[in-house]
Enzyme design. Sequence first.
Site, PDB file in Angstrom:
ATOM      1  CG  HIS A 154      65.181  74.606  35.402  1.00  0.00           C
ATOM      2  ND1 HIS A 154      64.958  74.384  36.649  1.00  0.00           N
ATOM      3  CD2 HIS A 154      65.758  73.389  35.334  1.00  0.00           C
ATOM      4  CE1 HIS A 154      65.334  73.052  36.806  1.00  0.00           C
ATOM      5  NE2 HIS A 154      65.983  72.220  36.195  1.00  0.00           N
ATOM      6  CD  GLU A 187      62.693  77.092  38.737  1.00  0.00           C
ATOM      7  OE1 GLU A 187      62.579  76.375  37.229  1.00  0.00           O
ATOM      8  OE2 GLU A 187      62.598  76.497  39.200  1.00  0.00           O
TER       9      GLU A 187
END
Length: 229
Positions: free
Chosen positions: A124, A129
């Site tokens: 990330h 993410e």
Amino acid sequence: MADELRVRLAGYPSLVLGLPTGNTPVPFYQELIRLHRASLLSLAQATSFNLDEYLGLAPGDPRSFRAWMQAQLFSQVDLPANRTHLPDPVEPAAAAEESRRYELLIREAGGVDWMLLGIGRNGHIGFNEPGSPRTSRTRLVELEAKTIADAAKTFGGEQHVPRRAITMGIGTILEARAIRVMAFGSAKAEIVQRALTGEPTELVPASLLAGHADVRFLLDTESARLLSQ
Ligand code: PGA
């Protein structure tokens, strides 16, 4: 990295910075403080935008990224308080509005000139993410299990880590004029290899940085360990 920023600020004092939290930037912030105390660096005309903030914490919560930045950097350099920006740790219901406000603030400041990033073990950047769209903007995100585990110490156990955050989007990050990425230690070796040697993919957000016109990575021997194989 700190010296590059010193030189840039000397030439252009009203630089707009993008800043990360985490273990990775701590030596960099310490060096900025040292340069400032030696009167070699001033942030008096600069502006900063942090990448992200947890949601649902009370304003001033010591575990917030705002409090962390205050302790690690803001309280020790001459960056004016009203030009240090992080998303507010609002309740999730207010996150969409807060995200729009943050994007607008960045735009009104003329965009980010110099963005510093760390990389999470899952790839990330900010709290984007794996699976975050390349064109994503500042928004509410759900944190992954690995990210929650990495934050558990700060919050006194995984069960206390907020599940949601606001992060600058990948599209927002890629609009910065210059991007500098730091990754240190053997825990980052595998993700550094995936980010730098694999095809760019939304499954490894850091790999999307490869398409940027002015991006540089600062690695140590441990994090670069798998690159020469
Ligand atoms: P770290 O976090 O600097 O604490 O390793 C990096 C990140 O999650 O972006």
